[in-house]
Design a protein around this motif. Structure first.
Motif, mmCIF file in Angstrom:
data_model
loop_
_atom_site.group_PDB
_atom_site.id
_atom_site.type_symbol
_atom_site.label_atom_id
_atom_site.label_comp_id
_atom_site.label_asym_id
_atom_site.label_seq_id
_atom_site.Cartn_x
_atom_site.Cartn_y
_atom_site.Cartn_z
ATOM 1 N N ILE A 5 2.613 9.593 3.208
ATOM 2 C CA ILE A 5 4.045 9.712 3.488
ATOM 3 C C ILE A 5 4.799 9.838 2.176
ATOM 4 N N ARG A 6 5.592 10.873 2.080
ATOM 5 C CA ARG A 6 6.335 11.111 0.847
ATOM 6 C C ARG A 6 7.645 10.334 0.815
ATOM 7 N N TYR A 7 7.893 9.676 -0.300
ATOM 8 C CA TYR A 7 9.176 9.037 -0.568
ATOM 9 C C TYR A 7 9.822 9.752 -1.746
ATOM 10 N N SER A 8 11.144 9.749 -1.759
ATOM 11 C CA SER A 8 11.854 10.295 -2.910
ATOM 12 C C SER A 8 12.693 9.232 -3.602
ATOM 13 N N GLY A 20 -0.787 4.391 1.510
ATOM 14 C CA GLY A 20 -0.923 5.838 1.407
ATOM 15 C C GLY A 20 0.365 6.581 1.116
ATOM 16 N N SER A 21 1.464 5.868 0.971
ATOM 17 C CA SER A 21 2.715 6.564 0.639
ATOM 18 C C SER A 21 2.721 6.956 -0.829
ATOM 19 N N TYR A 22 3.537 7.945 -1.154
ATOM 20 C CA TYR A 22 3.553 8.433 -2.532
ATOM 21 C C TYR A 22 4.940 8.896 -2.918
ATOM 22 N N PHE A 38 1.561 6.039 -6.072
ATOM 23 C CA PHE A 38 1.128 5.892 -4.678
ATOM 24 C C PHE A 38 0.663 4.471 -4.408
ATOM 25 N N PHE A 39 0.760 4.105 -3.141
ATOM 26 C CA PHE A 39 0.197 2.833 -2.710
ATOM 27 C C PHE A 39 -1.172 3.106 -2.107
ATOM 28 N N CYS A 40 -2.122 2.284 -2.488
ATOM 29 C CA CYS A 40 -3.502 2.484 -2.082
ATOM 30 C C CYS A 40 -3.605 2.681 -0.564
ATOM 31 N N PRO A 41 -4.332 3.724 -0.165
ATOM 32 C CA PRO A 41 -4.472 4.008 1.267
ATOM 33 C C PRO A 41 -5.185 2.898 2.036
ATOM 34 N N CYS A 42 -5.894 2.016 1.372
ATOM 35 C CA CYS A 42 -6.672 0.991 2.079
ATOM 36 C C CYS A 42 -5.783 -0.104 2.657
ATOM 37 N N GLY A 43 -4.546 -0.181 2.159
ATOM 38 C CA GLY A 43 -3.651 -1.211 2.659
ATOM 39 C C GLY A 43 -3.616 -2.465 1.803
ATOM 40 N N ARG A 85 -11.316 -1.063 -5.029
ATOM 41 C CA ARG A 85 -12.078 0.078 -5.551
ATOM 42 C C ARG A 85 -12.171 1.214 -4.535
ATOM 43 N N TRP A 86 -11.032 1.462 -3.848
ATOM 44 C CA TRP A 86 -10.988 2.531 -2.839
ATOM 45 C C TRP A 86 -11.348 3.875 -3.473
ATOM 46 N N HIS A 87 -12.127 4.658 -2.756
ATOM 47 C CA HIS A 87 -12.531 5.975 -3.235
ATOM 48 C C HIS A 87 -12.402 6.973 -2.103
ATOM 49 N N GLY A 88 -11.695 8.043 -2.362
ATOM 50 C CA GLY A 88 -11.545 9.054 -1.328
ATOM 51 C C GLY A 88 -10.781 10.259 -1.840
ATOM 52 N N TRP A 89 -10.322 11.073 -0.891
ATOM 53 C CA TRP A 89 -9.665 12.334 -1.220
ATOM 54 C C TRP A 89 -8.268 12.377 -0.635
ATOM 55 N N LEU A 90 -7.401 13.094 -1.328
ATOM 56 C CA LEU A 90 -6.099 13.432 -0.777
ATOM 57 C C LEU A 90 -6.094 14.933 -0.530
ATOM 58 N N ARG A 91 -6.071 15.299 0.741
ATOM 59 C CA ARG A 91 -6.140 16.721 1.098
ATOM 60 C C ARG A 91 -5.095 17.036 2.167
ATOM 61 N N ASP A 92 -4.306 18.036 1.888
ATOM 62 C CA ASP A 92 -3.297 18.512 2.854
ATOM 63 C C ASP A 92 -2.462 17.377 3.433
ATOM 64 N N GLY A 93 -2.126 16.414 2.576
ATOM 65 C CA GLY A 93 -1.235 15.337 2.998
ATOM 66 C C GLY A 93 -1.910 14.195 3.723
ATOM 67 N N TYR A 94 -3.228 14.148 3.704
ATOM 68 C CA TYR A 94 -3.966 13.045 4.340
ATOM 69 C C TYR A 94 -4.991 12.472 3.362
ATOM 70 N N TRP A 95 -5.089 11.136 3.404
ATOM 71 C CA TRP A 95 -6.100 10.426 2.621
ATOM 72 C C TRP A 95 -7.355 10.268 3.473
ATOM 73 N N GLU A 96 -8.477 10.540 2.871
ATOM 74 C CA GLU A 96 -9.744 10.414 3.580
ATOM 75 C C GLU A 96 -10.731 9.665 2.697
ATOM 76 N N ALA A 97 -11.182 8.504 3.162
ATOM 77 C CA ALA A 97 -12.130 7.704 2.390
ATOM 78 C C ALA A 97 -13.480 8.401 2.317
ATOM 79 N N CYS A 98 -14.169 8.188 1.198
ATOM 80 C CA CYS A 98 -15.510 8.755 1.051
ATOM 81 C C CYS A 98 -16.509 7.972 1.910
#
Ligand SMILES: [Zn+2]
Length: 98
Positions: A5-8, A20-22, A38-43, A85-98
């Motif tokens: 989620i984008r914040y300005s 997961g916001s950025y 960004f805030f870590c997608p893991c919560g 130690r979250w590890h994953g990808w940010l693709r097309d506006g979605y975080w995906e854990a490895c």
């Protein structure tokens, strides 16, 4: 997957601390964002920063696809500085854990 989620507004961003916001910050001389907070997608609630290629920042940098609302970064994101130690990808506006 978690929606990025984008914040300005930095104050709202840091008040909400949504997983997961950025927020795109600073700009290069060409007017492009220089990086992403960004805030870590893991919560876990930890905030981090990724500098983009072309920003001139020292250290690790990520390639940003230029899509402000549905960003893709490369390579993967590994929060080695966080306890989770979250590890994953940010693709097309979605975080995906490895
Ligand atoms: Zn985390």
């Amino acid at each position: 997957m978690i929606r990025a989620i984008r914040y300005s507004d930095i104050d709202t961003f840091r008040a909400d601390r949504t997983a997961g916001s950025y927020l795109l910050r600073r700009t290069t001389p060409e007017g492009a964002p220089a990086g992403m907070a960004f805030f870590c997608p893991c919560g876990c609630g930890n905030e981090s920063w990724m500098a983009f290629e072309g920003s001139g920042s020292p250290g690790s940098k990520w390639a940003f696809n230029g899509n402000l609302d549905n960003p893709t970064l490369h390579p993967s994101v590994h929060n080695t500085g966080m306890p989770c130690r979250w590890h994953g990808w940010l693709r097309d506006g979605y975080w995906e854990a490895c």
